[in-house]
Design a protein around this motif. Structure first.
Motif, PDB file in Angstrom:
ATOM      1  N   GLU A 160      75.968   6.231  45.832  1.00 38.37           N
ATOM      2  CA  GLU A 160      77.178   6.814  46.449  1.00 38.37           C
ATOM      3  C   GLU A 160      77.595   5.994  47.660  1.00 38.37           C
ATOM      4  O   GLU A 160      78.778   5.836  47.939  1.00 38.37           O
ATOM      5  CB  GLU A 160      76.918   8.285  46.824  1.00 38.37           C
ATOM      6  CG  GLU A 160      76.918   9.168  45.577  1.00 38.37           C
ATOM      7  CD  GLU A 160      76.059  10.416  45.656  1.00 38.37           C
ATOM      8  OE1 GLU A 160      75.687  10.827  46.778  1.00 38.37           O
ATOM      9  OE2 GLU A 160      75.754  10.981  44.587  1.00 38.37           O
ATOM     10  N   ARG A 161      76.642   5.466  48.380  1.00 42.19           N
ATOM     11  CA  ARG A 161      76.971   4.626  49.545  1.00 42.19           C
ATOM     12  C   ARG A 161      77.513   3.270  49.071  1.00 42.19           C
ATOM     13  O   ARG A 161      78.416   2.710  49.651  1.00 42.19           O
ATOM     14  CB  ARG A 161      75.758   4.432  50.456  1.00 42.19           C
ATOM     15  CG  ARG A 161      75.313   5.756  51.082  1.00 42.19           C
ATOM     16  CD  ARG A 161      74.901   5.607  52.515  1.00 42.19           C
ATOM     17  NE  ARG A 161      75.905   4.975  53.330  1.00 42.19           N
ATOM     18  CZ  ARG A 161      76.877   5.629  53.992  1.00 42.19           C
ATOM     19  NH1 ARG A 161      76.982   6.930  53.933  1.00 42.19           N
ATOM     20  NH2 ARG A 161      77.737   4.953  54.732  1.00 42.19           N
ATOM     21  N   ARG A 162      76.933   2.750  48.004  1.00 44.80           N
ATOM     22  CA  ARG A 162      77.427   1.460  47.488  1.00 44.80           C
ATOM     23  C   ARG A 162      78.869   1.628  47.010  1.00 44.80           C
ATOM     24  O   ARG A 162      79.721   0.791  47.277  1.00 44.80           O
ATOM     25  CB  ARG A 162      76.559   0.982  46.313  1.00 44.80           C
ATOM     26  CG  ARG A 162      75.129   0.583  46.709  1.00 44.80           C
ATOM     27  CD  ARG A 162      74.370   0.199  45.439  1.00 44.80           C
ATOM     28  NE  ARG A 162      72.944   0.006  45.640  1.00 44.80           N
ATOM     29  CZ  ARG A 162      72.367  -1.180  45.823  1.00 44.80           C
ATOM     30  NH1 ARG A 162      73.069  -2.284  45.843  1.00 44.80           N
ATOM     31  NH2 ARG A 162      71.044  -1.256  45.955  1.00 44.80           N
ATOM     32  N   LYS A 163      79.123   2.744  46.276  1.00 45.98           N
ATOM     33  CA  LYS A 163      80.434   2.908  45.640  1.00 45.98           C
ATOM     34  C   LYS A 163      81.487   3.406  46.637  1.00 45.98           C
ATOM     35  O   LYS A 163      82.572   2.851  46.730  1.00 45.98           O
ATOM     36  CB  LYS A 163      80.268   3.911  44.490  1.00 45.98           C
ATOM     37  CG  LYS A 163      81.500   4.066  43.672  1.00 45.98           C
ATOM     38  CD  LYS A 163      81.209   4.789  42.363  1.00 45.98           C
ATOM     39  CE  LYS A 163      82.526   5.212  41.741  1.00 45.98           C
ATOM     40  NZ  LYS A 163      82.543   6.575  41.286  1.00 45.98           N
ATOM     41  N   LEU A 164      81.160   4.460  47.392  1.00 42.48           N
ATOM     42  CA  LEU A 164      82.185   5.091  48.237  1.00 42.48           C
ATOM     43  C   LEU A 164      82.345   4.409  49.584  1.00 42.48           C
ATOM     44  O   LEU A 164      83.372   4.528  50.224  1.00 42.48           O
ATOM     45  CB  LEU A 164      81.840   6.574  48.470  1.00 42.48           C
ATOM     46  CG  LEU A 164      81.646   7.417  47.213  1.00 42.48           C
ATOM     47  CD1 LEU A 164      81.135   8.801  47.555  1.00 42.48           C
ATOM     48  CD2 LEU A 164      82.973   7.532  46.460  1.00 42.48           C
TER      49      LEU A 164
END
Ligand code: PGA
Length: 257
Positions: free
Chosen positions: A96-100
């Motif tokens: 989620e941190r990589r994507k968002l």
């Protein structure tokens, strides 16, 4: 060191008051269990965890950490700050941190290095997207993420790294990877660690699986070769279901329920 590990990732859920209530219900259920247990909570719940988990076997951690040491980085929280509050774990590189939040491998590498300076274990999340799996790129993705996120780390520092294999398509979707897919990914991760370091490092590193793990499906994953446990999202918000999952995995049946 116990070989079985289950960590909860509560994401942006739970106020500090809700965390206190959760811990009151959760901790007695997992005391004296044959498994290392931890929860990664929002920053605002860390102080409650420090108080409530003192003298228990439950570890607590954050879900993110700054890649910087200190200074003019508004909104960031450093490894030093986390260590000072007694935090022994942080997630790094969750999908989620990589994507968002567009986190990339070199930042994750910096975060791990900051954590190492303060003796905090980094739970390094890696895994492929649905498209990457369909295109047969799973191993390429894992290889690149491990290579770049662990760049410059010495073998003895791997004691403070846990690798969580979390295929992006299985997170929060209810769609788990099959035992075969998990086993293949876990062996590949260990092969890569052997290539980057040594056979000993590959044998010793803790590798978890994450992605829609629940009490109902945990049994399917108990016998996966070389897997040390789970990183659990949604279910870790429910003290009863999360403790049940841990009891199933650690082989302690939950007769009271
Ligand atoms: P999930 O999340 O268990 O809800 O799929 C796992 C994670 O995000 O770490």
């Amino acid at each position: 060191m116990l070989n079985k590990v289950v960590i909860g990732n509560q994401k942006m859920n739970m106020t500090a008051t809700q965390t206190r209530k959760f811990l009151n219900a959760f901790v007695p259920e997992v005391e004296h269990i044959n498994c290392r247990v931890g929860i990664c909570v929002p920053y605002t719940s860390l102080a409650i965890c420090k108080r409530a988990l003192k003298d228990t076997n439950v570890m607590f951690g954050a879900q993110n950490v700054s890649e910087f040491e200190r200074g003019a980085y508004t909104g960031e929280v450093s490894s030093e700050m986390l260590a000072d509050i007694g935090c022994k774990l942080t997630l790094v590189g969750h999908s989620e941190r990589r994507k968002l939040f567009s986190e990339h491998n070199s930042q994750i590498n910096n975060k791990i290095k900051q954590n190492l300076r303060y003796n905090i274990t980094s739970i390094l999340c890696i895994g492929e997207s649905k498209r990457e799996r369909t295109q047969g790129l799973t191993q390429n993705v894992i290889c690149k993420q491990l290579d770049e996120c662990l760049s410059g780390l010495y073998e003895n520092e791997l004691e403070n790294i846990i690798v969580a294999y979390e295929p992006v398509w299985a997170i929060g979707t209810g769609q788990t990877a099959t035992s075969k897919q998990i086993e293949e990914a876990v062996s590949f991760i260990r092969e890569e660690i052997a290539r980057l370091y040594t056979d000993k490092a590959s044998k010793n590193i803790i590798v978890l699986y994450g992605g829609s793990v629940k009490p109902d499906n945990a049994k399917n994953f108990i016998n996966i070769k070389n897997l040390n446990g789970f990183l659990v999202g949604g279910v870790s918000l429910d003290a009863k279901a999360f403790s049940e999952l841990i009891q199933i995995y650690s082989g302690k049946s939950n007769k009271k329920k």
